[in-house]
Design an enzyme around this catalytic site. Structure first.
Site, PDB file in Angstrom:
ATOM      1  N   ILE A 135       0.830  -1.207   0.000  1.00 18.38           N
ATOM      2  CA  ILE A 135       0.000   0.000   0.000  1.00 18.38           C
ATOM      3  C   ILE A 135       0.861   1.252   0.000  1.00 18.38           C
ATOM      4  CG2 ILE A 135      -1.603   1.357   1.412  1.00 18.38           C
ATOM      5  CD1 ILE A 135      -2.900  -1.257   2.263  1.00 18.38           C
ATOM      6  N   GLU A 136       1.979   1.216   0.695  1.00 14.06           N
ATOM      7  CA  GLU A 136       2.772   2.428   0.879  1.00 14.06           C
ATOM      8  C   GLU A 136       3.658   2.737  -0.336  1.00 14.06           C
ATOM      9  OE1 GLU A 136       4.488   2.889   4.852  1.00 14.06           O
ATOM     10  OE2 GLU A 136       3.163   1.270   5.514  1.00 14.06           O
TER      11      GLU A 136
END
Length: 342
Positions: A135-136
């Site tokens: 996600i990051e």
């Protein structure tokens, strides 16, 4: 790793206070629970050099450590605004959002561990987490990060200079070491530090009274040490279950131990007036509300509005000075001919 879950012990004496303008006194015997900030937080396994810190600063700001070249460490931890990003939860690549609030990077090297759930032991290991988080920053693995860095001629030279003892100096671990060295000097000395060192005039009367209220309320049970927090784990909802009920089980996800359910690292209160929203889920936006909730859920106390206001005034004394020269965004090495483009 040991857990420290102290019994709530209320201070049974009154600290001196006058509402008629006289000087407020703080019992300095109680201040032994705190320590002033050091100038840096050293790691014997990752000694400082100026070149290593400069390399770490570059990597901290470099978006090429993400899959689509849009996210860097600085994207979620804004150094010019006290080390977080002001959002409830951060956004990563492709607009994806995480499930926990981004804590400030300032003073983080002091902490018992890194991340809300303490899954990494130090800032060097923490720095290796976000690049591989889907996600990051979304890189496939550490080898992929290394392959990108090796296409950038400036980094080939810099890593070789900083890690001359390594035949292959560009490694994912060395990336973490460089970023960690930079982060270990991200410290924000505040008026509270001057007061701890003996300067009675460093705090106002109102801030001293807030400190007294902070102590007598029991906040020091968890918020102590040089970080005024960050040095232990504690259960969220220790005395009264949190409302609304928590979904994130915290440390249990890391250890697999049911006894760790809802335990998280106690956050540092340094710069807390600047780093809302609060809690690991970022759902509390008002600091006064946060103080009220902590007193009730963690200490079993319903405190007055005046006491809440007083504590918040003290917390303002934990706002530190940003190292503006140290955090200036550096010029990054240029792409090489084989550097991946978005």
């Amino acid at each position: 790793m040991k857990y420290y879950v102290p019994l709530i012990a209320f201070i049974s004496f009154l600290l001196p206070y006058s509402s008629h303008g006289e000087e407020v006194k703080v019992d300095r015997a109680m201040l032994g629970l705190f320590q002033p900030l050091p100038e840096s937080v050293e790691n014997p396994d990752n000694p400082f050099t100026e070149d290593k810190i400069n390399l770490g600063r570059m990597l901290y700001f470099d978006k090429r450590l993400s899959a689509d070249r849009t996210i860097s460490c600085a994207s979620c931890h804004h150094l010019e605004s006290y080390g977080d990003n002001g959002a409830r939860v951060p956004k990563g690549i492709n607009g994806l959002t995480g499930d926990r609030n981004s804590p400030t990077v300032y003073n983080a090297a002091l902490h018992i561990s890194q991340f809300w759930d303490g899954r990494e032991p130090d800032v060097e290991h923490q720095a290796m987490g976000p690049p591989l988080n889907g996600i990051e920053m979304g890189m496939k693995d550490g080898a992929h990060v290394e392959s990108v860095l090796k296409t950038i001629p400036g980094y080939v030279e810099l890593f070789g200079k900083v890690f001359p003892e390594d035949p292959d100096s560009i490694t994912f671990e060395n990336m973490g070491k460089a970023i960690g060295a930079f982060e270990r000097k991200l410290l924000t000395p505040s008026p509270f530090d001057a007061f701890l060192k003996g300067d009675e005039d460093a705090l106002t009367n109102e801030q001293k009274q807030g400190l007294n209220t902070f102590i007598t309320t029991g906040c020091i049970t968890c918020h102590n040490g040089a970080g005024v927090g960050g040095h232990m784990y504690q259960k969220v909802g220790l005395v009264s279950p949190w409302e609304p009920p928590l979904e994130d089980t915290g440390r249990e996800k890391v250890t697999g131990n049911e006894a760790d359910r809802f335990f998280l690292k106690v956050p540092s209160l340094r710069n807390i007036t600047e780093t809302g929203p609060y809690m690991h889920h970022g759902e509390v936006r008002d600091l006064r509300e946060m103080v009220k909730k902590m007193a009730f859920h963690q200490l079993g106390r319903e405190i007055s509005d005046d006491d809440i206001k007083s504590i918040v005034v003290f917390l303002g004394a934990l706002k530190g000075e940003l190292p503006m020269e140290y955090i200036k965004e550096p010029e990054l090495p240029a792409d090489g001919p084989d550097t991946p483009k978005p």
